[in-house]
Design an enzyme around this catalytic site. Structure first.
Site, PDB file in Angstrom:
ATOM      1  N   CYS A 169      82.694  54.711 -47.438  1.00  0.00           N
ATOM      2  CA  CYS A 169      81.437  54.076 -47.872  1.00  0.00           C
ATOM      3  C   CYS A 169      80.333  54.202 -46.830  1.00  0.00           C
ATOM      4  O   CYS A 169      79.167  53.980 -47.140  1.00  0.00           O
ATOM      5  CB  CYS A 169      81.674  52.609 -48.181  1.00  0.00           C
ATOM      6  SG  CYS A 169      82.938  52.373 -49.419  1.00  0.00           S
TER       7      CYS A 169
ATOM      8  N   HIS B  18      75.787  48.195 -47.527  1.00  0.00           N
ATOM      9  CA  HIS B  18      76.710  48.812 -48.495  1.00  0.00           C
ATOM     10  C   HIS B  18      77.172  47.742 -49.483  1.00  0.00           C
ATOM     11  O   HIS B  18      77.371  46.582 -49.120  1.00  0.00           O
ATOM     12  CB  HIS B  18      77.905  49.433 -47.766  1.00  0.00           C
ATOM     13  CG  HIS B  18      79.000  49.802 -48.714  1.00  0.00           C
ATOM     14  ND1 HIS B  18      78.774  50.614 -49.802  1.00  0.00           N
ATOM     15  CD2 HIS B  18      80.308  49.434 -48.774  1.00  0.00           C
ATOM     16  CE1 HIS B  18      79.905  50.738 -50.485  1.00  0.00           C
ATOM     17  NE2 HIS B  18      80.847  50.029 -49.879  1.00  0.00           N
TER      18      HIS B  18
ATOM     19  N   ASN C  60      81.032  48.886 -56.634  1.00  0.00           N
ATOM     20  CA  ASN C  60      81.075  49.595 -55.359  1.00  0.00           C
ATOM     21  C   ASN C  60      81.005  51.096 -55.643  1.00  0.00           C
ATOM     22  O   ASN C  60      81.941  51.666 -56.197  1.00  0.00           O
ATOM     23  CB  ASN C  60      82.365  49.232 -54.619  1.00  0.00           C
ATOM     24  CG  ASN C  60      82.488  49.929 -53.271  1.00  0.00           C
ATOM     25  OD1 ASN C  60      81.757  50.862 -52.964  1.00  0.00           O
ATOM     26  ND2 ASN C  60      83.441  49.478 -52.472  1.00  0.00           N
TER      27      ASN C  60
HETATM   28  N1  ACO Z   1      91.528  39.041 -61.318  1.00  0.00           N
HETATM   29  C1  ACO Z   1      92.188  37.890 -61.099  1.00  0.00           C
HETATM   30  N2  ACO Z   1      92.912  37.652 -59.995  1.00  0.00           N
HETATM   31  C2  ACO Z   1      92.971  38.630 -59.063  1.00  0.00           C
HETATM   32  C3  ACO Z   1      92.303  39.851 -59.221  1.00  0.00           C
HETATM   33  C4  ACO Z   1      91.567  40.056 -60.419  1.00  0.00           C
HETATM   34  N3  ACO Z   1      90.883  41.185 -60.666  1.00  0.00           N
HETATM   35  N4  ACO Z   1      92.537  40.623 -58.141  1.00  0.00           N
HETATM   36  C5  ACO Z   1      93.305  39.910 -57.304  1.00  0.00           C
HETATM   37  N5  ACO Z   1      93.584  38.709 -57.871  1.00  0.00           N
HETATM   38  C6  ACO Z   1      94.385  37.612 -57.320  1.00  0.00           C
HETATM   39  C7  ACO Z   1      95.392  38.084 -56.303  1.00  0.00           C
HETATM   40  O1  ACO Z   1      96.578  38.543 -56.930  1.00  0.00           O
HETATM   41  C8  ACO Z   1      95.619  36.814 -55.511  1.00  0.00           C
HETATM   42  O2  ACO Z   1      96.503  35.995 -56.222  1.00  0.00           O
HETATM   43  P1  ACO Z   1      97.620  35.116 -55.446  1.00  0.00           P
HETATM   44  O3  ACO Z   1      96.820  34.181 -54.567  1.00  0.00           O
HETATM   45  O4  ACO Z   1      98.349  34.462 -56.560  1.00  0.00           O
HETATM   46  O5  ACO Z   1      98.431  36.106 -54.666  1.00  0.00           O
HETATM   47  C9  ACO Z   1      94.250  36.145 -55.524  1.00  0.00           C
HETATM   48  O6  ACO Z   1      93.536  36.719 -56.613  1.00  0.00           O
HETATM   49  C10 ACO Z   1      93.465  36.333 -54.254  1.00  0.00           C
HETATM   50  O7  ACO Z   1      93.495  37.719 -53.886  1.00  0.00           O
HETATM   51  P2  ACO Z   1      92.706  38.292 -52.662  1.00  0.00           P
HETATM   52  O8  ACO Z   1      92.938  39.774 -52.556  1.00  0.00           O
HETATM   53  O9  ACO Z   1      92.982  37.455 -51.449  1.00  0.00           O
HETATM   54  O10 ACO Z   1      91.207  38.024 -53.155  1.00  0.00           O
HETATM   55  P3  ACO Z   1      89.863  38.128 -52.363  1.00  0.00           P
HETATM   56  O11 ACO Z   1      89.145  36.862 -52.435  1.00  0.00           O
HETATM   57  O12 ACO Z   1      90.073  38.750 -51.002  1.00  0.00           O
HETATM   58  O13 ACO Z   1      89.008  39.174 -53.237  1.00  0.00           O
HETATM   59  C11 ACO Z   1      88.411  41.510 -53.169  1.00  0.00           C
HETATM   60  C12 ACO Z   1      89.499  40.486 -53.469  1.00  0.00           C
HETATM   61  C13 ACO Z   1      87.287  41.294 -54.164  1.00  0.00           C
HETATM   62  C14 ACO Z   1      89.009  42.900 -53.317  1.00  0.00           C
HETATM   63  C15 ACO Z   1      87.883  41.310 -51.729  1.00  0.00           C
HETATM   64  O14 ACO Z   1      88.967  41.188 -50.852  1.00  0.00           O
HETATM   65  C16 ACO Z   1      87.019  42.444 -51.216  1.00  0.00           C
HETATM   66  O15 ACO Z   1      85.924  42.689 -51.707  1.00  0.00           O
HETATM   67  N6  ACO Z   1      87.447  43.113 -50.127  1.00  0.00           N
HETATM   68  C17 ACO Z   1      86.622  44.062 -49.382  1.00  0.00           C
HETATM   69  C18 ACO Z   1      86.435  45.355 -50.067  1.00  0.00           C
HETATM   70  C19 ACO Z   1      85.689  46.301 -49.160  1.00  0.00           C
HETATM   71  O16 ACO Z   1      84.821  45.935 -48.385  1.00  0.00           O
HETATM   72  N7  ACO Z   1      86.031  47.576 -49.165  1.00  0.00           N
HETATM   73  C20 ACO Z   1      85.431  48.502 -48.224  1.00  0.00           C
HETATM   74  C21 ACO Z   1      84.636  49.468 -48.847  1.00  0.00           C
HETATM   75  S1  ACO Z   1      85.411  50.169 -50.279  1.00  0.00           S
HETATM   76  C22 ACO Z   1      85.514  51.863 -50.046  1.00  0.00           C
HETATM   77  O17 ACO Z   1      85.416  52.373 -48.953  1.00  0.00           O
HETATM   78  C23 ACO Z   1      85.789  52.683 -51.280  1.00  0.00           C
END
Ligand code: ACO
Length: 324
Positions: free
Chosen positions: A112, A251, A281
């Site tokens: 990214c 980003h 994204n």
């Molecule tokens: N719908 C419902 N529940 C979900 C979903 C979904 N789509 N996805 C995950 N969950 C659940 C998980 O299973 C977990 O459940 P549990 O507590 O029972 O185990 C719970 O939600 C929390 O999961 P987390 O992964 O901790 O959720 P988080 O708040 O971290 O959000 C997200 C996830 C949106 C992916 C976030 O972590 C994020 O944006 N991370 C950064 C991404 C990023 O910056 N990437 C870099 C660039 S991308 C690139 O280079 C292509």
């Protein structure tokens, strides 16, 4: 000699994939996606449309906005994690399809952060005497997305953004840059198969190894720190303060990462570029799209200080500070 952005353009595919559509595909909800990521919908390219086709449309708009023709270009750089194929590079495909001269054309892979890395490489060539460099960020992440994995499929979209970098003697353009990488985080965000580490096989396909894999919550923690660090470093190098920034373009991975970065910099959200609500994204495309939208809507004016910051797979991160 300074390098400044003389024109910007972007393109997104017509097909929209909404959170409600995703509710029918995986165990998720519109409410969860909106509150955890800020995304409402994203764009999906057609199966027979490769990344270079999106890149071309964005490039043509950037050329028009800079009022130059493809024949004026001296270099093409494409930042992408989703090239048409391993080789030839997407930049070479763009060079041929655009009808540019036989100019240096190559891809940059920095996830990214790719478009900012590419912008900084282009700046180096401008300082060497080059002019009219086309810098594209183009991605079709939906083609490496596992639509049974709810933790990643809700995030990703397809798009392209482009800019023309030109030479100037005026006091404008790129003021400072800062870049970093830490490969020890590589396995938190990667595509396991298809390369030399795990060449394509029946097994790699059966095990869904040709899709993007991410440990989102681990990535999240580093992203907030790295985006702030990038803004801090480019401002420090240019002897400016966050209060001098007229517009911040981060980003677009997650609204909570963006809000946390803006908050640490004391920059109000009405001075921050946002497009992840509409496009998700889009990796290397997200910043040039946001820049184009801000220019078109009049949010950026001549003389404004613009701060661009990114974070992505690698991990890579960095920033570019501009006087518009
Ligand atoms: N719908 C419902 N529940 C979900 C979903 C979904 N789509 N996805 C995950 N969950 C659940 C998980 O299973 C977990 O459940 P549990 O507590 O029972 O185990 C719970 O939600 C929390 O999961 P987390 O992964 O901790 O959720 P988080 O708040 O971290 O959000 C997200 C996830 C949106 C992916 C976030 O972590 C994020 O944006 N991370 C950064 C991404 C990023 O910056 N990437 C870099 C660039 S991308 C690139 O280079 C292509």
């Amino acid at each position: 000699m300074n390098a400044y952005i003389a024109g910007v353009g972007h393109h997104v595919p017509d097909k929209v994939l909404t959170n409600t559509d995703l509710e029918k595909m995986v165990d998720t909800s519109d409410e969860w996606i909106r509150t955890r990521s800020g995304i409402i919908e994203r764009r999906v390219s057609e199966p027979d449309i490769p990344t270079s086709d999106l890149a071309i449309l964005a490039a043509q708009r950037a050329l028009k906005s800079a009022k130059i023709s493809p024949k004026d270009l001296q270099m093409i750089i494409v930042a992408t994690a989703t090239p048409d194929m391993f080789f030839p590079s997407t930049a070479c495909l763009v060079q041929a399809k655009l009808g540019a001269r036989k100019i240096m054309s190559f891809d940059i892979g920095a996830g990214c952060s790719g478009w900012l890395y590419a912008l900084s490489v282009a700046e180096g060539f401008i300082k060497k005497g080059y002019d009219n460099i086309l810098v594209i960020g183009a991605e079709e992440l939906t083609k490496i997305t596992d639509y049974t994995d709810r933790s990643t499929c809700i995030l990703l979209g397809d798009a392209a953004g482009a800019a023309i970098l030109k030479r100037t003697d005026e006091d404008r353009g790129i003021l400072s840059t800062y870049f970093a990488a830490d490969g020890s985080y590589g396995d938190l965000l990667y595509m396991p198969a298809g390369g030399t580490r795990m060449p394509p096989s029946h097994e790699s396909i059966d095990n869904k190894m040709h899709y993007l894999k991410m440990q989102g919550n681990e990535v999240f923690k580093v992203a907030v720190r790295a985006m702030y660090e990038s803004a801090h470093e480019v401002l420090k190098k240019a002897h400016l303060k966050p209060g001098d920034v007229a517009f911040l373009i981060p980003h677009q991975a997650n609204i909570r990462i963006i809000e946390a970065t803006a908050k640490r910099l004391h920059i109000p959200m009405d001075r921050v570029g946002i497009n992840l609500d509409r496009y998700g994204n889009t990796s290397a495309a997200s910043i040039p799209i946001s820049l184009d939208e801000a220019v078109q809507s009049g949010k950026i004016k001549k003389g404004d200080i613009i701060c661009l910051v990114a974070f992505g797979a690698g991990f890579t991160w960095g920033g570019v500070l501009l006087r518009w």
